[in-house]
Design a protein around this motif. Sequence first.
Motif, PDB file in Angstrom:
ATOM      1  N   LEU A   1      -5.567 -10.702 -29.874  1.00 51.69           N
ATOM      2  CA  LEU A   1      -5.264 -10.475 -28.452  1.00 51.69           C
ATOM      3  C   LEU A   1      -4.387  -9.242 -28.314  1.00 51.69           C
ATOM      4  N   ILE A   2      -4.802  -8.329 -27.433  1.00 51.69           N
ATOM      5  CA  ILE A   2      -3.910  -7.224 -27.048  1.00 51.69           C
ATOM      6  C   ILE A   2      -3.340  -7.552 -25.672  1.00 51.69           C
ATOM      7  N   LYS A   3      -2.009  -7.476 -25.573  1.00 47.77           N
ATOM      8  CA  LYS A   3      -1.354  -7.695 -24.283  1.00 47.77           C
ATOM      9  C   LYS A   3      -0.839  -6.368 -23.763  1.00 47.77           C
ATOM     10  N   ASP A   4      -1.417  -5.932 -22.657  1.00 43.26           N
ATOM     11  CA  ASP A   4      -1.020  -4.663 -22.047  1.00 43.26           C
ATOM     12  C   ASP A   4      -1.006  -4.951 -20.551  1.00 43.26           C
ATOM     13  N   GLU A   5      -1.162  -3.899 -19.699  1.00 46.36           N
ATOM     14  CA  GLU A   5      -1.314  -4.194 -18.266  1.00 46.36           C
ATOM     15  C   GLU A   5      -2.471  -5.163 -18.075  1.00 46.36           C
TER      16      GLU A   5
ATOM     17  N   LEU B   1     -12.665   1.981 -22.200  1.00 43.96           N
ATOM     18  CA  LEU B   1     -12.054   1.046 -21.253  1.00 43.96           C
ATOM     19  C   LEU B   1     -10.545   1.087 -21.460  1.00 43.96           C
ATOM     20  N   SER B   2      -9.809   1.265 -20.366  1.00 46.36           N
ATOM     21  CA  SER B   2      -8.354   1.329 -20.480  1.00 46.36           C
ATOM     22  C   SER B   2      -7.733  -0.037 -20.200  1.00 46.36           C
ATOM     23  N   LEU B   3      -6.755  -0.389 -21.062  1.00 48.47           N
ATOM     24  CA  LEU B   3      -6.019  -1.640 -20.830  1.00 48.47           C
ATOM     25  C   LEU B   3      -4.621  -1.325 -20.286  1.00 48.47           C
ATOM     26  N   GLY B   4      -4.290  -0.041 -20.135  1.00 51.44           N
ATOM     27  CA  GLY B   4      -2.940   0.409 -19.771  1.00 51.44           C
ATOM     28  C   GLY B   4      -2.545   1.451 -20.789  1.00 51.44           C
ATOM     29  N   LYS B   5      -1.654   1.064 -21.706  1.00 49.93           N
ATOM     30  CA  LYS B   5      -1.305   1.991 -22.798  1.00 49.93           C
ATOM     31  C   LYS B   5      -2.435   2.090 -23.822  1.00 49.93           C
ATOM     32  N   HIS B   6      -3.172   1.021 -23.962  1.00 46.08           N
ATOM     33  CA  HIS B   6      -4.230   0.955 -24.979  1.00 46.08           C
ATOM     34  C   HIS B   6      -5.584   1.368 -24.400  1.00 46.08           C
ATOM     35  N   GLN B   7      -6.291   2.172 -25.192  1.00 48.56           N
ATOM     36  CA  GLN B   7      -7.605   2.666 -24.753  1.00 48.56           C
ATOM     37  C   GLN B   7      -8.669   2.204 -25.733  1.00 48.56           C
ATOM     38  N   LEU B   8      -9.638   1.466 -25.237  1.00 49.35           N
ATOM     39  CA  LEU B   8     -10.708   0.977 -26.119  1.00 49.35           C
ATOM     40  C   LEU B   8     -11.909   1.905 -26.072  1.00 49.35           C
ATOM     41  N   VAL B   9     -12.531   2.095 -27.215  1.00 50.96           N
ATOM     42  CA  VAL B   9     -13.811   2.805 -27.303  1.00 50.96           C
ATOM     43  C   VAL B   9     -14.783   1.894 -28.050  1.00 50.96           C
ATOM     44  N   PHE B  10     -15.986   1.755 -27.514  1.00 53.97           N
ATOM     45  CA  PHE B  10     -16.959   0.851 -28.133  1.00 53.97           C
ATOM     46  C   PHE B  10     -17.991   1.652 -28.931  1.00 53.97           C
ATOM     47  N   TYR B  11     -18.170   1.237 -30.170  1.00 52.34           N
ATOM     48  CA  TYR B  11     -19.162   1.897 -31.039  1.00 52.34           C
ATOM     49  C   TYR B  11     -20.245   0.896 -31.405  1.00 52.34           C
ATOM     50  N   LEU B  12     -21.453   1.155 -30.987  1.00 47.83           N
ATOM     51  CA  LEU B  12     -22.560   0.271 -31.361  1.00 47.83           C
ATOM     52  C   LEU B  12     -22.918   0.509 -32.825  1.00 47.83           C
ATOM     53  N   THR B  13     -22.958  -0.564 -33.587  1.00 51.65           N
ATOM     54  CA  THR B  13     -23.293  -0.467 -35.024  1.00 51.65           C
ATOM     55  C   THR B  13     -24.370  -1.507 -35.326  1.00 51.65           C
ATOM     56  N   PRO B  14     -25.579  -1.296 -34.771  1.00 51.90           N
ATOM     57  CA  PRO B  14     -26.615  -2.331 -34.882  1.00 51.90           C
ATOM     58  C   PRO B  14     -26.955  -2.680 -36.330  1.00 51.90           C
TER      59      PRO B  14
END
Length: 400
Positions: free
Chosen positions: A40-44, A130-143
């Motif tokens: 779990l990441i807790k941000d905004e 996708l931004s969670l606030g301070k944390h920024q997620l990037v999704f990489y498809l790895t089929p």
Amino acid sequence: MLKPIPIKEDLFYVGVNDRTKHLFENLWPLPKGVSYNSYLIKDEKTALFDTVDVCYSDTFFHKLEIALDGKQLDYVVINHMEPDHSGSLGLLKSRFPNVQIIGNKRTADMVQGFHGITDGVKVIADGEELSLGKHQLVFYLTPMVHWPETMMTYEKTSKIIFSGDAFGTFGTLDGGITDAQLYPERYYDEMIRYYSNIVGKFGSPVQKALEKLSTLEINYICSTHGPVWTLPDQIEKVVSIYDKLSRYQGDEGVVIAYGSMYGNTEQMAETVAYELAQQGIREIILHNVSKRSHSYIIRDIFKYKGLIVGSPTYNNKLFPEVEYLLSKVEGRDMKNRYFGYFGSFTWAGAAVKRLAQFAEDTKFEVVGNPVEMKQAMQLDTHDACIALGKAMADRLKQDR
Ligand SMILES: Cc1cc2nc3c(=O)[nH]c(=O)nc-3n(C[C@H](O)[C@H](O)[C@H](O)COP(=O)(O)O)c2cc1C
Ligand SMILES: [Fe+2]
Ligand SMILES: [Fe+2]
């Protein structure tokens, strides 16, 4: 432990240990158990990364609720839909009806199929952020690592890769969660077994995934099974294990896998092994296919370059457990192995012919002359087994 375990500020481990199940996927032994990791990441905004096997959902939800501490759950990122991770998704959705489920197109199809959920599913594309606030997620498809929907999620600020099954291992997390808190060496063999048993067929998709990640700076590998990797030398080590395994590169050494009902074929295996040792090969592993689970034999076949298979003829076929092992090797598109073989019969041999067919199908490099024994060992069979051992040792030593 009901409390979530902080890995770092804002990042919590909410996974569970399974010391109950005997066989993972009802196939692979779990003598040291397995963990289902969830984070779990807790941000905004709050984001959960994967869930756990539904059998452990009760403990999981306790941890998650304590970790959230009254905050709402905004996102659950599904990196992999196999039920050891997505099993608790249906229950999660009923507890947190407003949660947004994040996955790719193929994930969405499986979320509907397994859980009947269609609303609140956010479909992301490769590279989307996708931004969670301070944390920024990037999704990489790895089929196809090892299902078609598999993806990894990178968190840019703290440089965390949520890698799904990749870099996962069997073995529970006993007290410690990170490599710094436990003896990581204890997990290497279980990582190789996990990879070879479950992901082994998909060497080329794994290579593509590694290529995709190669430009990322990584401080934490948070996989779905086993330790969280945080130490630079350990991160390098586990990435190199995956790289090597997915290229089907083995170390110097020989697996001799044999079947035998009354010990005669086993004597052939012993003789070949004796000569390998005489020739200076140190890694020699004999597996009696009837006693040792295929899980471990496949692990060792992934570890070592040399493979020698022996079998009696059984009702005009290969000994059944040997045939089963061959199907597991073929099913993993195993490559780059030096292959030797021997067999036995009492009235009409079939084993050696079948092993020759296997050598042709796998395109393994055949080393030495195959040995066929009638009934029991005589001096000529003994000498032929010695010659086979010598040929394998010579071939391995050419690569030194
Ligand atoms: C149930 C059974 C079936 C067998 N079927 C055959 C067969 O079809 N053809 C043959 O030549 N030998 C057959 N054998 C003999 C074995 O191939 C082999 O020679 C014998 O089991 C000795 O080897 P081992 O001590 O490694 O088991 C059979 C043996 C058993 C016990
Ligand atoms: Fe999986
Ligand atoms: Fe898994």
